[in-house]
Write a protein that holds these residues in place. Structure first.
Motif, PDB file in Angstrom:
ATOM      1  N   GLN A  67      -1.870 -68.789  34.270  1.00 21.35           N
ATOM      2  CA  GLN A  67      -1.487 -70.060  34.911  1.00 21.35           C
ATOM      3  C   GLN A  67      -2.530 -70.482  35.949  1.00 21.35           C
ATOM      4  N   GLU A  68      -3.117 -69.513  36.640  1.00 21.79           N
ATOM      5  CA  GLU A  68      -4.144 -69.844  37.634  1.00 21.79           C
ATOM      6  C   GLU A  68      -5.503 -69.998  36.972  1.00 21.79           C
ATOM      7  N   ASN A  69      -5.874 -69.049  36.170  1.00 22.20           N
ATOM      8  CA  ASN A  69      -7.131 -69.178  35.424  1.00 22.20           C
ATOM      9  C   ASN A  69      -7.091 -68.309  34.180  1.00 22.20           C
ATOM     10  N   LEU A 103     -10.747 -62.108  33.885  1.00 19.28           N
ATOM     11  CA  LEU A 103      -9.341 -61.705  33.881  1.00 19.28           C
ATOM     12  C   LEU A 103      -8.486 -62.970  33.920  1.00 19.28           C
ATOM     13  N   GLY A 137      -9.716 -61.116  43.621  1.00 19.50           N
ATOM     14  CA  GLY A 137      -8.605 -61.282  42.692  1.00 19.50           C
ATOM     15  C   GLY A 137      -9.007 -61.035  41.239  1.00 19.50           C
ATOM     16  N   GLY A 195       7.049 -61.089  41.460  1.00 18.71           N
ATOM     17  CA  GLY A 195       5.747 -60.532  41.112  1.00 18.71           C
ATOM     18  C   GLY A 195       5.817 -59.482  40.027  1.00 18.71           C
ATOM     19  N   ARG A 197       6.082 -67.170  36.059  1.00 16.77           N
ATOM     20  CA  ARG A 197       4.672 -67.554  36.215  1.00 16.77           C
ATOM     21  C   ARG A 197       3.958 -67.097  34.948  1.00 16.77           C
ATOM     22  N   PRO A 211       6.234 -57.853  36.349  1.00 17.97           N
ATOM     23  CA  PRO A 211       5.943 -58.404  35.025  1.00 17.97           C
ATOM     24  C   PRO A 211       7.220 -58.604  34.212  1.00 17.97           C
ATOM     25  N   PRO A 249      -2.382 -61.761  35.251  1.00 16.69           N
ATOM     26  CA  PRO A 249      -2.800 -61.058  34.035  1.00 16.69           C
ATOM     27  C   PRO A 249      -1.666 -60.960  33.014  1.00 16.69           C
ATOM     28  N   TRP A 250      -0.413 -61.108  33.461  1.00 14.61           N
ATOM     29  CA  TRP A 250       0.733 -61.130  32.556  1.00 14.61           C
ATOM     30  C   TRP A 250       1.802 -62.013  33.180  1.00 14.61           C
TER      31      TRP A 250
END
Lengths: 401, 401
Positions: free
Chosen positions: B141-143, B49, B166, B100, B137, B102, B53-54
């Motif tokens: 951005q995180e993975n 994921l 997560g 947070g 965000r 979308p 996710p968006w």
């Protein structure tokens, strides 16, 4: 100096510990040693046994009375093994003795075998000067009956439990587990294993805090995910206040329209919304719902991590009676430059590499991955810049569990 | 330089880790996240994921497309809460948005509400310069899907388990638990709860190691106390070698007549009796009984603690596939003088007080109480004297669990 209007983390900690001192858990329960790891001792552990219980030999060798030394070589009148009750030492003889074996009455010295010569007839000659008490572990050298071995409030790990075992104890009185109701707020949250809806994300904070709370001796009441609706929030808190010693929430505490936990607390209790002078982790809700304390952590995973580790963790240890609630910290050298001073104290995820603190590249508060890469947190003081090599305070993650 | 004939601890560690590399546990098993704490990840955790996710808002505020800014004030065409799938942004409007939530398709900027003015008719004026991507965000951005988040061999704590959550995962593949047969040797030992016989002492090492082994993810086979008789020792080891990945003993490894474990190992296997250049903890037996590795720790509690922490612990982590098996250590200043150089490296129980390492008064290897008082171990190098304030290597106990 923090930015005006922001609360220094020390002040927040002082207030939380003052609250915890009022809420210490009064109940204790006896638990078997093999279930007591991570629990907190409820009353002082007082020795019921001298340790060692009798004088014993620190060496493999020979026990003798020095008054007999002029009669050497001495014949060996008994062999004393560990775990056996020896006879009194026959005058004019010595005893073969092994490490840990009790000293025969009448002996006042042990010589290690390396410093002796055994003659063909079995008698023993002592080759070095001897003195009274040599190589003897005195009875009670470690502790005496009545000594306080561990104080109430001590967290029990392998060493503490072994000390209790050494006294022959099978159970210890421990403070009962704090019951922590763990609530995640946010319509965007989906539990792992469920399909991800558009606009939603998986709830990682519940897993983070569930494990961390259990490390700290807590019983976790999984109160699920709370929808962002005041009526449901109120109902849930009313149910939880019966069972919980603390209601711990994540998310839903910033000032936006959608943060209904804060609204419910304002309607029903005495909430304090703290804007902490730390980054990540600025907003923290502290208050009560009825008589039950509520700590509302921010929803971003790293913000939850930092505020839980620095503030909620000491609180939860203190209500169990732990005095020393702060982690050890160490001075390390920055492995990076820090050019932009911030108005809030910053906690950065770093790994120690070659004696220097290396920064995880993405320090965004949403990014939990950095914590798995890092060894701990360094603290960047407010309004500060740093050069590579400057000293910094480092808190190992291992100290926070 | 160590005393000739004594083995430096680094050499002992190298040999043990080489042994462990040959004995890595091949089996893995899926476990639910809530039971995975302290286990070791058996294969890389690869992201399934994007996180987030968006694209989503980092602030409470308003989402807009900068191309519409010249038409401001903008009317609010929708309210986007976290967890809801937004409509595409109506051209020429903005969207109320919360942290947070979308980002609507078509929006490319979020302005925080503090920098806006809401007119009486509800339209929104933007008061500060804006730029594309602001307060957003980005997706991934995180993975990104396919990124390796955690490597095989990672010990799983709250942070790692939260990362898996997560990703929506409910289970992780972990290395099966090492089965460690824990044996105490010595006729002098009595288990807690039993009456103390004359000449005997309570067994504290079993409790020490049982808890410590479980912290390290091991399954403990409690093999009891072994009498000091070769035939019974041999029979016991034959039984244990069927079930155990490691036979761990305490006591019975020095050179005295009564140490029959060493005799049995010499008769049945390939034992190595290492005289380590460390204090406490000189004698260590390492070998095999049949094909099963045997580590024999010294019987004195503090010697068992030091040799287990410095040598057996890395071994047990490595057979689970952990690469980083060494504890973090830090430089602290001596809070004492050390006038008498020793031929062995010495590990002293110290507490950190005012930035200095304070010595526990009784450093005898029989005295476990010091470990409950102390924060960790400092290392006094071989053949060294020290003055108050000199730098020393410090290993926090928290790093050894």
């Amino acid at each position: 100096m923090s930015k005006p209007g922001l609360m220094p983390v020390e002040d927040a900690l002082d207030q939380l510990l003052a609250m915890a001192n009022e809420q210490r858990l009064p109940d204790s329960e006896p638990v078997p040693l093999n279930e007591a790891r991570g629990r907190v001792l409820a009353s002082d552990l007082v020795a019921t046994l001298d340790l060692p219980p009798w004088p014993n030999s620190a060496m493999d060798g020979y026990a003798l009375n020095l008054a007999d030394l002029h009669r050497q070589p001495l014949s060996v009148s008994q062999r004393v093994y560990a775990g056996l009750a020896p006879d009194a030492l026959l005058p004019g003889t010595c005893a073969r003795i092994f490490t840990g074996a009790p000293l025969p009455n009448g002996a006042n010295c042990v010589e290690m075998q390396e410093n002796t010569e055994v003659l063909e007839d079995g008698r023993v000659r002592f080759l070095q000067p001897l003195k009274v008490g040599q190589n003897i572990r005195a009875q009670g050298q470690e502790n005496r009956v009545g000594d306080t071995l561990l104080r109430a409030g001590k967290r029990l790990g392998p060493f503490e439990l072994a000390v209790a075992a050494g006294q022959g104890m099978t159970h210890l009185p421990v403070v009962r587990r704090p019951r922590v109701a763990l609530l995640s707020t946010g319509d965007e949250l989906v539990e792992p294993g469920q399909p991800l809806r558009p606009g939603s994300i998986y709830n990682s904070n519940r897993t983070l805090l569930d494990h961390w709370l259990r490390e700290l001796g807590c019983e976790v009441i999984d109160a699920g995910i709370l929808p962002d609706r005041p009526a449901q929030t109120r109902l849930k808190l009313e149910q939880l206040q019966v069972a919980a010693d603390l209601i711990l929430t994540t998310g839903g505490v910033s000032a936006g329209d959608a943060d209904c936990l804060g609204q419910v607390l304002r309607d029903n209790g005495k909430p304090l919304l703290w804007k902490l002078a730390i980054k990540p982790g600025k907003p923290l809700t502290v208050g009560h719902f009825g008589t039950v304390p509520v700590i509302g952590l921010p929803g971003n995973p790293t913000s939850a991590l930092v505020t839980f580790g620095l503030l909620a963790r000491p609180y939860l240890l203190r209500i169990q009676g732990v005095e020393e609630v702060m982690p050890l910290s160490f001075t390390v050298n920055a492995g990076f430059d820090w050019a932009k001073p911030g108005s809030r104290r910053e906690y950065l995820r770093v790994r120690l590499e070659g004696g220097q603190a290396a920064l995880y590249p993405n320090q965004s508060s949403g990014v939990l991955l950095g914590a798995t890469w890092a060894d701990g947190l360094v603290e960047i003081p407010e309004n500060s810049t740093l050069r590579m090599g400057d000293p910094l305070r480092f808190i190992p993650f291992s100290e926070l569990f």
